[in-house]
Motif scaffolding. Structure first.
Motif, PDB file in Angstrom:
ATOM      1  N   SER A  32      12.918  12.199  -3.482  1.00 15.49           N
ATOM      2  CA  SER A  32      12.116  11.278  -2.681  1.00 15.49           C
ATOM      3  C   SER A  32      12.435   9.861  -3.152  1.00 15.49           C
ATOM      4  O   SER A  32      12.747   9.668  -4.328  1.00 15.49           O
ATOM      5  CB  SER A  32      10.635  11.581  -2.905  1.00 15.49           C
ATOM      6  OG  SER A  32       9.840  10.523  -2.395  1.00 15.49           O
ATOM      7  N   PRO A  33      12.337   8.870  -2.246  1.00 17.93           N
ATOM      8  CA  PRO A  33      12.496   7.483  -2.703  1.00 17.93           C
ATOM      9  C   PRO A  33      11.442   7.124  -3.755  1.00 17.93           C
ATOM     10  O   PRO A  33      11.666   6.280  -4.603  1.00 17.93           O
ATOM     11  CB  PRO A  33      12.300   6.654  -1.430  1.00 17.93           C
ATOM     12  CG  PRO A  33      12.622   7.586  -0.318  1.00 17.93           C
ATOM     13  CD  PRO A  33      12.203   8.951  -0.798  1.00 17.93           C
ATOM     14  N   ALA A  34      10.293   7.793  -3.719  1.00 20.58           N
ATOM     15  CA  ALA A  34       9.233   7.563  -4.708  1.00 20.58           C
ATOM     16  C   ALA A  34       9.472   8.470  -5.912  1.00 20.58           C
ATOM     17  O   ALA A  34       9.417   9.691  -5.800  1.00 20.58           O
ATOM     18  CB  ALA A  34       7.875   7.855  -4.094  1.00 20.58           C
ATOM     19  N   ALA A  35       9.749   7.866  -7.063  1.00 19.26           N
ATOM     20  CA  ALA A  35      10.079   8.640  -8.263  1.00 19.26           C
ATOM     21  C   ALA A  35       9.001   9.662  -8.611  1.00 19.26           C
ATOM     22  O   ALA A  35       9.300  10.761  -9.079  1.00 19.26           O
ATOM     23  CB  ALA A  35      10.317   7.697  -9.434  1.00 19.26           C
ATOM     24  N   ALA A  36       7.747   9.335  -8.369  1.00 20.02           N
ATOM     25  CA  ALA A  36       6.641  10.238  -8.720  1.00 20.02           C
ATOM     26  C   ALA A  36       6.658  11.530  -7.901  1.00 20.02           C
ATOM     27  O   ALA A  36       6.048  12.518  -8.293  1.00 20.02           O
ATOM     28  CB  ALA A  36       5.306   9.521  -8.534  1.00 20.02           C
ATOM     29  N   SER A  37       7.369  11.521  -6.777  1.00 19.82           N
ATOM     30  CA  SER A  37       7.413  12.698  -5.912  1.00 19.82           C
ATOM     31  C   SER A  37       8.630  13.594  -6.160  1.00 19.82           C
ATOM     32  O   SER A  37       8.766  14.635  -5.533  1.00 19.82           O
ATOM     33  CB  SER A  37       7.419  12.265  -4.441  1.00 19.82           C
ATOM     34  OG  SER A  37       6.245  11.535  -4.154  1.00 19.82           O
ATOM     35  N   ARG A  38       9.524  13.185  -7.046  1.00 20.21           N
ATOM     36  CA  ARG A  38      10.741  13.957  -7.299  1.00 20.21           C
ATOM     37  C   ARG A  38      10.460  15.096  -8.281  1.00 20.21           C
ATOM     38  O   ARG A  38       9.759  14.912  -9.263  1.00 20.21           O
ATOM     39  CB  ARG A  38      11.831  13.069  -7.897  1.00 20.21           C
ATOM     40  CG  ARG A  38      12.228  11.930  -6.997  1.00 20.21           C
ATOM     41  CD  ARG A  38      13.216  11.014  -7.686  1.00 20.21           C
ATOM     42  NE  ARG A  38      13.294   9.749  -6.966  1.00 20.21           N
ATOM     43  CZ  ARG A  38      13.729   8.622  -7.472  1.00 20.21           C
ATOM     44  NH1 ARG A  38      14.160   8.580  -8.725  1.00 20.21           N
ATOM     45  NH2 ARG A  38      13.759   7.531  -6.755  1.00 20.21           N
ATOM     46  N   ILE A  39      11.047  16.259  -7.985  1.00 14.70           N
ATOM     47  CA  ILE A  39      10.942  17.382  -8.915  1.00 14.70           C
ATOM     48  C   ILE A  39      12.279  18.108  -8.983  1.00 14.70           C
ATOM     49  O   ILE A  39      13.102  18.027  -8.074  1.00 14.70           O
ATOM     50  CB  ILE A  39       9.841  18.403  -8.514  1.00 14.70           C
ATOM     51  CG1 ILE A  39      10.146  19.033  -7.149  1.00 14.70           C
ATOM     52  CG2 ILE A  39       8.463  17.775  -8.541  1.00 14.70           C
ATOM     53  CD1 ILE A  39       9.332  20.268  -6.839  1.00 14.70           C
ATOM     54  N   VAL A  40      12.482  18.815 -10.082  1.00 14.98           N
ATOM     55  CA  VAL A  40      13.645  19.692 -10.221  1.00 14.98           C
ATOM     56  C   VAL A  40      13.135  20.986 -10.844  1.00 14.98           C
ATOM     57  O   VAL A  40      12.235  20.972 -11.681  1.00 14.98           O
ATOM     58  CB  VAL A  40      14.779  19.048 -11.063  1.00 14.98           C
ATOM     59  CG1 VAL A  40      14.343  18.798 -12.495  1.00 14.98           C
ATOM     60  CG2 VAL A  40      16.036  19.905 -11.019  1.00 14.98           C
ATOM     61  N   ILE A  41      13.687  22.100 -10.412  1.00 15.40           N
ATOM     62  CA  ILE A  41      13.326  23.394 -10.974  1.00 15.40           C
ATOM     63  C   ILE A  41      14.458  23.827 -11.895  1.00 15.40           C
ATOM     64  O   ILE A  41      15.586  24.049 -11.440  1.00 15.40           O
ATOM     65  CB  ILE A  41      13.085  24.436  -9.869  1.00 15.40           C
ATOM     66  CG1 ILE A  41      11.965  23.960  -8.951  1.00 15.40           C
ATOM     67  CG2 ILE A  41      12.747  25.803 -10.487  1.00 15.40           C
ATOM     68  CD1 ILE A  41      11.845  24.745  -7.652  1.00 15.40           C
ATOM     69  N   LEU A  42      14.172  23.890 -13.189  1.00  9.87           N
ATOM     70  CA  LEU A  42      15.145  24.319 -14.193  1.00  9.87           C
ATOM     71  C   LEU A  42      14.651  25.609 -14.823  1.00  9.87           C
ATOM     72  O   LEU A  42      13.529  25.658 -15.329  1.00  9.87           O
ATOM     73  CB  LEU A  42      15.302  23.264 -15.295  1.00  9.87           C
ATOM     74  CG  LEU A  42      15.989  21.953 -14.930  1.00  9.87           C
ATOM     75  CD1 LEU A  42      15.955  21.001 -16.115  1.00  9.87           C
ATOM     76  CD2 LEU A  42      17.413  22.196 -14.493  1.00  9.87           C
TER      77      LEU A  42
END
Length: 80
Positions: A32-42
């Motif tokens: 997302s352009p909003a960093a707070a909305s970014r996620i990654v599944i590791l």
């Protein structure tokens, strides 16, 4: 200083450093352009920028098609 800015793939890391990292499986990501909305599944767990999946490993940046991790002075780019 060069190690701090250069992005390495897992294959480019020195073998002794690579052996200290567990296998990292990317299960998906949301950019997302909003960093707070970014996620990654590791490895089946959800992380956000700034999280520490393991001791010494930091999720530095989640990008559209890759995630940048910081580990012991190296910046590693995981493509996904």
């Amino acid at each position: 200083a060069a190690a701090e800015t250069r992005l390495y793939t897992l294959a480019e890391l020195p073998p002794d450093l690579r052996s200290q990292l567990p296998a990292l499986a990317v299960g998906g990501s949301v950019y997302s352009p909003a960093a707070a909305s970014r996620i990654v599944i590791l490895n089946g767990q959800v992380f956000r920028e700034g999280d520490r999946p393991l001791d010494g490993l930091v999720v530095e940046q989640i990008r559209l098609k890759s995630t940048v991790l910081a580990f012991r002075g190296y910046r590693i780019e995981l493509k996904h």
